[in-house]
Design an enzyme around this catalytic site. Structure first.
Site, short mmCIF file in Angstrom:
data_model
loop_
_atom_site.label_atom_id
_atom_site.label_comp_id
_atom_site.label_asym_id
_atom_site.label_seq_id
_atom_site.Cartn_x
_atom_site.Cartn_y
_atom_site.Cartn_z
N ARG A 7 93.18 9.05 -52.53
CA ARG A 7 93.94 10.18 -52.56
C ARG A 7 94.83 10.91 -51.54
O ARG A 7 94.38 10.30 -50.33
CB ARG A 7 93.06 11.25 -53.13
CG ARG A 7 92.27 10.86 -54.54
CD ARG A 7 91.51 12.06 -54.84
NE ARG A 7 92.10 13.37 -55.10
CZ ARG A 7 91.55 14.51 -54.87
NH1 ARG A 7 90.17 14.54 -54.67
NH2 ARG A 7 92.21 15.48 -55.13
N SER A 9 94.97 13.86 -50.15
CA SER A 9 94.63 15.32 -49.75
C SER A 9 94.15 14.72 -48.17
O SER A 9 93.72 13.72 -47.81
CB SER A 9 93.49 15.82 -50.49
OG SER A 9 92.10 15.04 -50.35
N LYS A 72 80.59 11.74 -55.31
CA LYS A 72 80.31 12.55 -56.41
C LYS A 72 81.42 12.56 -57.58
O LYS A 72 81.00 13.05 -59.00
CB LYS A 72 79.95 14.14 -55.79
CG LYS A 72 81.02 14.80 -55.19
CD LYS A 72 80.81 16.16 -54.87
CE LYS A 72 81.90 16.93 -54.16
NZ LYS A 72 83.22 17.11 -55.14
N ASP A 73 82.58 12.09 -57.21
CA ASP A 73 83.70 11.76 -58.14
C ASP A 73 83.41 10.64 -59.02
O ASP A 73 84.28 10.78 -60.08
CB ASP A 73 85.01 11.89 -57.26
CG ASP A 73 85.33 13.27 -56.80
OD1 ASP A 73 84.80 14.31 -56.92
OD2 ASP A 73 86.06 13.10 -55.65
N THR A 116 84.97 28.74 -57.88
CA THR A 116 84.24 27.51 -57.94
C THR A 116 84.78 27.01 -59.17
O THR A 116 84.92 27.79 -60.22
CB THR A 116 82.87 27.61 -57.84
OG1 THR A 116 82.11 26.10 -57.89
CG2 THR A 116 82.14 28.40 -58.69
N SER A 118 82.90 24.34 -60.44
CA SER A 118 81.77 23.64 -60.54
C SER A 118 80.80 24.42 -61.24
O SER A 118 80.29 25.20 -60.69
CB SER A 118 81.03 23.01 -59.27
OG SER A 118 79.69 22.76 -59.56
N ARG A 120 77.77 23.73 -61.68
CA ARG A 120 76.39 23.76 -60.82
C ARG A 120 76.41 24.83 -59.90
O ARG A 120 75.63 25.77 -59.86
CB ARG A 120 76.22 22.28 -60.48
CG ARG A 120 74.91 22.28 -59.37
CD ARG A 120 75.23 21.10 -58.29
NE ARG A 120 76.35 20.92 -57.85
CZ ARG A 120 76.63 21.54 -56.65
NH1 ARG A 120 75.72 22.31 -56.18
NH2 ARG A 120 77.59 21.36 -55.86
N ARG A 121 77.68 24.79 -59.17
CA ARG A 121 77.79 25.86 -58.21
C ARG A 121 77.44 27.52 -58.62
O ARG A 121 76.87 28.13 -58.21
CB ARG A 121 78.94 25.71 -57.59
CG ARG A 121 78.69 24.46 -56.52
CD ARG A 121 80.22 24.21 -55.73
NE ARG A 121 80.01 23.16 -54.82
CZ ARG A 121 81.04 22.71 -54.25
NH1 ARG A 121 82.31 22.58 -54.53
NH2 ARG A 121 80.76 21.57 -53.31
N ARG A 138 91.43 26.20 -57.82
CA ARG A 138 91.92 24.62 -57.57
C ARG A 138 92.54 24.58 -56.39
O ARG A 138 92.82 25.55 -55.64
CB ARG A 138 92.90 24.22 -58.72
CG ARG A 138 92.46 24.09 -60.11
CD ARG A 138 91.44 22.66 -60.08
NE ARG A 138 92.16 21.61 -59.67
CZ ARG A 138 93.01 20.67 -60.22
NH1 ARG A 138 93.17 20.88 -61.76
NH2 ARG A 138 93.28 19.57 -59.66
N VAL A 141 90.77 22.00 -49.83
CA VAL A 141 89.80 23.05 -48.88
C VAL A 141 90.66 24.13 -48.31
O VAL A 141 90.26 25.25 -48.45
CB VAL A 141 89.19 22.09 -48.04
CG1 VAL A 141 88.31 23.13 -47.04
CG2 VAL A 141 88.13 21.14 -48.52
N THR A 143 93.44 25.48 -48.91
CA THR A 143 94.08 26.32 -50.00
C THR A 143 93.04 27.32 -50.43
O THR A 143 93.32 28.33 -50.59
CB THR A 143 94.90 25.36 -51.06
OG1 THR A 143 95.86 24.61 -50.58
CG2 THR A 143 95.21 26.52 -52.24
N ARG A 144 91.81 26.74 -50.74
CA ARG A 144 90.96 27.57 -51.34
C ARG A 144 90.38 28.66 -50.13
O ARG A 144 90.33 29.77 -50.46
CB ARG A 144 89.59 26.64 -51.55
CG ARG A 144 89.83 25.88 -52.65
CD ARG A 144 89.00 25.04 -53.39
NE ARG A 144 89.14 23.91 -54.27
CZ ARG A 144 88.39 23.59 -55.22
NH1 ARG A 144 87.07 23.82 -55.36
NH2 ARG A 144 88.68 22.51 -56.04
N CYS A 231 79.58 16.02 -64.99
CA CYS A 231 79.73 17.25 -64.16
C CYS A 231 79.48 18.74 -64.65
O CYS A 231 79.48 19.65 -64.07
CB CYS A 231 81.04 17.17 -63.30
SG CYS A 231 82.45 17.38 -64.45
#
Length: 285
Positions: A7, A9, A72-73, A116, A118, A120-121, A138, A141, A143-144, A231
């Site tokens: 990708r 990014s 993890k993806d 988030t 996720s 899970r998170r 979305r 990193v 940007t967040r 996920c």
């Protein structure tokens, strides 16, 4: 020349370069766009494999020779024609809670809006702070983190591995304890994927494989597969190599609290099954 697909990014490119540097000078990197890169919809609406499918198709078509993914993806059901030839040594698997004050969980304001995507998170954070409101986010990193500083969010949860690979510093008090917020299966690890029949390239790539990381993430990913392989499940798991075997600690968050399991043994698949048996009543395994 070996062509690596990734990708575009900043984090994905750093990860691809980490692999390229270890393979030698006869390597080039090709950037590919995935469904996750071209859509602004929430990740959960796009489905599993959203960041890898296009890259795997390019690998099958011979447009690239090797793909570098965040492990993890990758879906837990691995295709027969592709293989994870190497899992290099894992980076920090923890999650980090970045607030505007940079004080971690202790500095999270009452009723904070936390970004988030996720489940899970979100579930484990709510178990720690039931006043927190988790909201979809979305972007890469950087940007967040900017959305926190701009006031759009009070905090964001991001992977420690991504911060470290990008050279973004964080303090230990910002990292969420791994027993309270266990990571996603494979978090912090990379997957080096090739065509299954490419024996020549496999012989070269296998030198990048870290056996301790491989056995740990194998147990984690098998547990995720047994629990449904998506996920969407608020499941955290962390494995570690020990005495020639693997120890697996896992937790499943639900409306009635957090259910935990721990198992160990020499076979990561059997270890995962024992953990799943403990957690299974909560997920109808």
């Amino acid at each position: 020349m070996i062509t690596i697909g990734t990708r575009g990014s900043a984090l994905a490119l750093v990860q691809a370069r980490l692999v390229a540097e270890r393979l030698g000078s006869d390597v080039e990197i090709r950037v590919l766009r995935t469904a996750g890169d071209t859509s602004d919809r929430p990740i959960r609406e796009l489905g599993d494999g959203v960041f890898v499918t296009a890259i795997e198709e390019a690998l099958r078509a011979g447009e690239i020779d090797l793909a570098v993914h965040s492990l993890k993806d990758l879906p837990t059901e691995e295709p027969a024609d592709l293989v994870i030839a190497a899992v290099p040594e894992r980076e920090d698997p923890r999650d980090v809670l970045v607030t505007r004050s940079r004080q971690g969980l202790a500095g999270l304001p009452q009723g904070a809006v936390v970004g988030t995507s996720s489940p899970r998170r979100a579930a484990f954070l709510r178990a720690l702070r039931d006043d927190a409101a988790c909201r979809e986010i979305r972007g890469n990193v950087d940007t967040r983190l900017r959305k926190v500083q701009s006031g759009e969010y009070d905090a964001v949860v991001v992977a420690a591995a991504g911060l470290r690979r990008l050279g973004i510093a964080f303090d230990e008090h910002e990292a969420l304890p791994i027993d309270l917020c266990p990571p996603a299966a494979g978090q912090g690890a990379l997957a080096v994927q090739i065509r299954a029949y490419n024996d020549e390239l496999r012989a070269r790539v296998v030198a990048l494989d870290d056996p301790a990381t491989r056995v740990a993430v194998t147990a984690e990913r098998e547990l995720l597969r047994l629990m449904g392989g998506t996920c969407e499940i608020p499941l955290g798991a962390i494995g570690r190599s020990q005495n020639g075997g693997v120890v697996l600690d896992a937790a499943l968050a639900g409306d009635d609290g957090v259910r935990r399991a721990s198992a160990s043994g020499s076979d990561p698949y059997r270890v995962a099954r024992r953990a799943a048996d403990v957690l299974g009543a909560a997920a109808h395994v």
